[in-house]
Design a protein around this motif. Structure first.
Motif, short mmCIF file in Angstrom:
data_model
loop_
_atom_site.label_atom_id
_atom_site.label_comp_id
_atom_site.label_asym_id
_atom_site.label_seq_id
_atom_site.Cartn_x
_atom_site.Cartn_y
_atom_site.Cartn_z
N VAL A 187 4.48 5.79 3.01
CA VAL A 187 3.72 7.04 3.06
C VAL A 187 4.57 8.14 2.44
O VAL A 187 5.71 8.37 2.85
CB VAL A 187 3.35 7.40 4.51
CG1 VAL A 187 2.58 8.73 4.54
CG2 VAL A 187 2.52 6.30 5.14
N ILE A 188 4.00 8.81 1.45
CA ILE A 188 4.69 9.89 0.74
C ILE A 188 3.98 11.20 1.07
O ILE A 188 2.81 11.40 0.71
CB ILE A 188 4.69 9.66 -0.78
CG1 ILE A 188 5.31 8.31 -1.13
CG2 ILE A 188 5.40 10.80 -1.50
CD1 ILE A 188 6.78 8.17 -0.74
N ALA A 189 4.66 12.09 1.77
CA ALA A 189 4.12 13.41 2.10
C ALA A 189 4.88 14.46 1.30
O ALA A 189 6.09 14.62 1.46
CB ALA A 189 4.24 13.68 3.60
N ILE A 190 4.17 15.16 0.42
CA ILE A 190 4.81 16.08 -0.52
C ILE A 190 4.89 17.47 0.09
O ILE A 190 3.88 18.02 0.54
CB ILE A 190 4.02 16.14 -1.84
CG1 ILE A 190 3.75 14.74 -2.39
CG2 ILE A 190 4.78 16.98 -2.87
CD1 ILE A 190 2.79 14.72 -3.57
N ALA B 86 0.84 -1.20 0.00
CA ALA B 86 0.00 0.00 0.00
C ALA B 86 0.87 1.25 0.00
O ALA B 86 1.80 1.37 0.81
CB ALA B 86 -0.92 0.02 1.22
N LEU B 87 0.56 2.16 -0.92
CA LEU B 87 1.24 3.44 -1.01
C LEU B 87 0.23 4.53 -0.66
O LEU B 87 -0.90 4.52 -1.19
CB LEU B 87 1.77 3.66 -2.43
CG LEU B 87 2.50 4.98 -2.71
CD1 LEU B 87 3.89 4.96 -2.09
CD2 LEU B 87 2.61 5.22 -4.22
N VAL B 88 0.60 5.44 0.22
CA VAL B 88 -0.27 6.55 0.62
C VAL B 88 0.41 7.86 0.21
O VAL B 88 1.59 8.06 0.51
CB VAL B 88 -0.52 6.54 2.13
CG1 VAL B 88 -1.41 7.72 2.54
CG2 VAL B 88 -1.15 5.23 2.57
N VAL B 89 -0.32 8.73 -0.47
CA VAL B 89 0.25 10.00 -0.94
C VAL B 89 -0.66 11.15 -0.53
O VAL B 89 -1.87 11.13 -0.79
CB VAL B 89 0.44 10.00 -2.47
CG1 VAL B 89 1.16 11.27 -2.91
CG2 VAL B 89 1.20 8.76 -2.93
N LEU B 90 -0.07 12.16 0.11
CA LEU B 90 -0.82 13.36 0.50
C LEU B 90 0.12 14.55 0.55
O LEU B 90 1.35 14.39 0.54
CB LEU B 90 -1.50 13.17 1.86
CG LEU B 90 -0.65 13.15 3.13
CD1 LEU B 90 -1.55 13.31 4.37
CD2 LEU B 90 0.21 11.91 3.27
N ASP B 91 -0.45 15.75 0.60
CA ASP B 91 0.33 16.97 0.73
C ASP B 91 0.70 17.20 2.19
O ASP B 91 0.04 16.70 3.11
CB ASP B 91 -0.48 18.18 0.25
CG ASP B 91 -0.73 18.17 -1.25
OD1 ASP B 91 0.06 17.54 -1.98
OD2 ASP B 91 -1.72 18.79 -1.68
N CYS B 92 1.74 17.99 2.40
CA CYS B 92 2.13 18.38 3.76
C CYS B 92 1.41 19.63 4.23
O CYS B 92 1.34 19.88 5.43
CB CYS B 92 3.64 18.65 3.82
SG CYS B 92 4.66 17.16 3.82
#
Length: 218
Positions: A114-117, A77-83
């Motif tokens: 988890v990827i927080a941009i 599972a990959l999770v992507v959201l803005d910071c």
């Protein structure tokens, strides 16, 4: 025994979903990343999920709940959201919080990322490339990069506009093009993957390489 899918991706909003959809539509998309190809169905609800509220806090607070049903059907599972959103903690805290909840809910730690941009998705899409100007329908006399520099949105010597989302919105106002997910999909289909220098994108790249390594013939 269920034949599990390779990966499920949870994103915060429709623009992020369109970005991933555009990327996975590219011919030979895996070659740009240097990983092995894997099956990805970008229909929403298949391998690509969007928080029903369409926002980053929703993913932060209940991403583990949204992904719990997929433990039986997907390996990773990959999770992507803005910071950047009201009341957001820093990037490290966002990643730690969501990761801990995913693991507690039953995912293996090496099966989630988890990827927080920082600060937001648009940082992935800004490049000094003609494809960006085309997607934004910019047809000015000067190159878009110079136009943004002259207007104070993208200072010289800086890799990305400091306010990437606002810069996109400003250009769209000048070109009279409504902001839509279609723009994000178009950008993702054509921008250079090697040209994306964002740290969060590099983290996602590394995760794909680890999860889907290219097998070298013996």
């Amino acid at each position: 025994m269920i034949n599990k899918r390779p990966c499920v991706i949870l994103v915060a909003d429709s623009n992020m979903a369109a970005t991933f959809r555009g990327y996975f539509k590219r011919d030979g998309w895996h070659l740009s990343l240097g990983c092995a190809p894997f099956e990805m169905n970008t229909d929403v609800g298949a391998d690509l999920l969007v928080d029903e509220g369409g926002n980053d806090p929703g993913v932060y607070t209940k991403g583990h709940e949204l992904l719990r049903p997929y433990q039986s059907s997907h390996h990773r599972a990959l999770v992507v959201l803005d910071c950047e959103w009201e009341g957001a903690p820093d990037k490290a805290a966002i990643v730690e919080h969501i990761t801990a909840r995913l693991v507690t809910s039953g995912w293996a730690e090496d099966a989630v990322k988890v990827i927080a941009i920082e600060p937001e998705l648009e940082n992935w899409l800004w490049q000094d490339k003609p494809q960006v100007a085309d997607a934004l329908r910019y047809k000015g006399e000067n190159p878009l990069r110079q136009y943004l520099a002259d207007s104070g949105w993208w200072p010289a010597g800086v890799a990305k506009p400091p306010r990437p989302k606002e810069a996109v919105e400003w250009v769209l106002r000048q070109t009279r093009r409504p902001r839509s997910s279609a723009i994000y999909q178009e950008l993702a289909e054509y921008i250079s993957i090697k040209g994306c220098t964002d740290a969060a994108f590099a983290e996602m790249h590394a995760a794909f390489l680890a999860w889907f390594p290219v097998e070298i013939p013996a």
